[in-house]
Design a protein around this motif. Sequence first.
Motif, PDB file in Angstrom:
ATOM      1  N   TRP A  51       2.821  -7.361 -16.116  1.00  0.00           N
ATOM      2  CA  TRP A  51       1.449  -7.090 -16.513  1.00  0.00           C
ATOM      3  C   TRP A  51       0.693  -6.689 -15.258  1.00  0.00           C
ATOM      4  N   ARG A  52      -0.495  -6.138 -15.443  1.00  0.00           N
ATOM      5  CA  ARG A  52      -1.323  -5.846 -14.295  1.00  0.00           C
ATOM      6  C   ARG A  52      -2.788  -6.066 -14.638  1.00  0.00           C
ATOM      7  N   GLN A  53      -3.555  -6.332 -13.591  1.00  0.00           N
ATOM      8  CA  GLN A  53      -4.985  -6.527 -13.769  1.00  0.00           C
ATOM      9  C   GLN A  53      -5.713  -5.874 -12.617  1.00  0.00           C
ATOM     10  N   ALA A  54      -6.513  -4.878 -12.955  1.00  0.00           N
ATOM     11  CA  ALA A  54      -7.349  -4.203 -11.966  1.00  0.00           C
ATOM     12  C   ALA A  54      -8.702  -4.900 -11.910  1.00  0.00           C
ATOM     13  N   PRO A  55      -9.422  -4.759 -10.807  1.00  0.00           N
ATOM     14  CA  PRO A  55     -10.732  -5.411 -10.678  1.00  0.00           C
ATOM     15  C   PRO A  55     -11.657  -5.027 -11.829  1.00  0.00           C
ATOM     16  N   GLY A  56     -12.244  -6.029 -12.449  1.00  0.00           N
ATOM     17  CA  GLY A  56     -13.184  -5.780 -13.525  1.00  0.00           C
ATOM     18  C   GLY A  56     -12.564  -5.406 -14.847  1.00  0.00           C
ATOM     19  N   LEU A  88       0.846  -1.186   0.000  1.00  0.00           N
ATOM     20  CA  LEU A  88       0.000   0.000   0.000  1.00  0.00           C
ATOM     21  C   LEU A  88       0.886   1.241   0.000  1.00  0.00           C
ATOM     22  N   VAL A  89       0.578   2.172  -0.860  1.00  0.00           N
ATOM     23  CA  VAL A  89       1.353   3.408  -0.941  1.00  0.00           C
ATOM     24  C   VAL A  89       0.392   4.567  -1.208  1.00  0.00           C
ATOM     25  N   GLN A  90       0.776   5.738  -0.758  1.00  0.00           N
ATOM     26  CA  GLN A  90      -0.050   6.913  -0.994  1.00  0.00           C
ATOM     27  C   GLN A  90       0.161   7.450  -2.408  1.00  0.00           C
ATOM     28  N   PRO A  91      -0.816   8.167  -2.944  1.00  0.00           N
ATOM     29  CA  PRO A  91      -0.625   8.784  -4.271  1.00  0.00           C
ATOM     30  C   PRO A  91       0.638   9.630  -4.299  1.00  0.00           C
ATOM     31  N   GLN A 127       2.782 -15.513  -9.317  1.00  0.00           N
ATOM     32  CA  GLN A 127       1.516 -15.667  -8.608  1.00  0.00           C
ATOM     33  C   GLN A 127       0.749 -14.353  -8.510  1.00  0.00           C
ATOM     34  N   GLY A 128       1.414 -13.257  -8.822  1.00  0.00           N
ATOM     35  CA  GLY A 128       0.768 -11.952  -8.730  1.00  0.00           C
ATOM     36  C   GLY A 128       1.011 -11.307  -7.381  1.00  0.00           C
ATOM     37  N   ILE A 129       1.078  -9.982  -7.392  1.00  0.00           N
ATOM     38  CA  ILE A 129       1.290  -9.248  -6.153  1.00  0.00           C
ATOM     39  C   ILE A 129       0.451  -7.974  -6.189  1.00  0.00           C
ATOM     40  N   GLN A 130      -0.165  -7.682  -5.057  1.00  0.00           N
ATOM     41  CA  GLN A 130      -1.093  -6.556  -4.988  1.00  0.00           C
ATOM     42  C   GLN A 130      -0.337  -5.241  -4.803  1.00  0.00           C
ATOM     43  N   VAL A 131      -0.725  -4.264  -5.597  1.00  0.00           N
ATOM     44  CA  VAL A 131      -0.267  -2.884  -5.419  1.00  0.00           C
ATOM     45  C   VAL A 131      -1.509  -2.026  -5.238  1.00  0.00           C
ATOM     46  N   THR A 132      -1.567  -1.330  -4.126  1.00  0.00           N
ATOM     47  CA  THR A 132      -2.706  -0.466  -3.837  1.00  0.00           C
ATOM     48  C   THR A 132      -2.213   0.951  -3.605  1.00  0.00           C
ATOM     49  N   VAL A 133      -2.779   1.882  -4.362  1.00  0.00           N
ATOM     50  CA  VAL A 133      -2.416   3.291  -4.223  1.00  0.00           C
ATOM     51  C   VAL A 133      -3.633   4.025  -3.687  1.00  0.00           C
ATOM     52  N   SER A 134      -3.522   4.471  -2.457  1.00  0.00           N
ATOM     53  CA  SER A 134      -4.667   5.088  -1.801  1.00  0.00           C
ATOM     54  C   SER A 134      -4.200   5.976  -0.665  1.00  0.00           C
ATOM     55  N   LEU A 170       3.100   7.112  -8.283  1.00  0.00           N
ATOM     56  CA  LEU A 170       1.965   6.198  -8.361  1.00  0.00           C
ATOM     57  C   LEU A 170       0.648   6.931  -8.141  1.00  0.00           C
ATOM     58  N   GLN A 171      -0.349   6.483  -8.861  1.00  0.00           N
ATOM     59  CA  GLN A 171      -1.680   7.077  -8.779  1.00  0.00           C
ATOM     60  C   GLN A 171      -2.700   5.992  -8.454  1.00  0.00           C
ATOM     61  N   PRO A 172      -3.860   6.373  -7.952  1.00  0.00           N
ATOM     62  CA  PRO A 172      -4.878   5.362  -7.624  1.00  0.00           C
ATOM     63  C   PRO A 172      -5.205   4.431  -8.795  1.00  0.00           C
ATOM     64  N   GLU A 173      -5.128   4.938 -10.003  1.00  0.00           N
ATOM     65  CA  GLU A 173      -5.434   4.087 -11.156  1.00  0.00           C
ATOM     66  C   GLU A 173      -4.362   3.037 -11.423  1.00  0.00           C
ATOM     67  N   ASP A 174      -3.251   3.109 -10.720  1.00  0.00           N
ATOM     68  CA  ASP A 174      -2.217   2.072 -10.818  1.00  0.00           C
ATOM     69  C   ASP A 174      -2.524   0.887  -9.906  1.00  0.00           C
TER      70      ASP A 174
END
Length: 119
Positions: A35-40, A11-14, A111-118, A87-91
């Motif tokens: 690569w990346r995959q956002a929800p939906g 988790l990281v801030q914008p 296996q994939g790793i989560q990146v959350t920008v918030s 980093l931006q929330p859309e990342d």
Amino acid sequence: QVQLVESGGGLVQPGGSLRLSCAASRSIAGIMGWWRQAPGKQRELVASLTRITNRADKTHYADFVKGRFTLSADNAKNTLFLQMNSLQPEDTAVYYCNTYAFPGAPSYWGQGIQVTVSS
């Protein structure tokens, strides 16, 4: 078979930065990237490194990360890094490491790793 192990997400801030690592069970060769995959959303290419014997490495970046993300490699450790700045929330997405020897060859994924920008 090639094993890929990702690390470095979180988790990281914008406006912040993270560095993702992808450790491979073999030397970096052919095409290796993130690569990346956002929800939906569909999985999309972020950046890739093409390494062919006796040729200079080539990198490719998606337009949405140009100037913010940078690939690098530690050949001794068979590790590909993705430095992510501004980093931006859309990342926000699950980031996957991928490699294949050439188009049409077997493709291997981490296996994939989560990146959350918030904030």
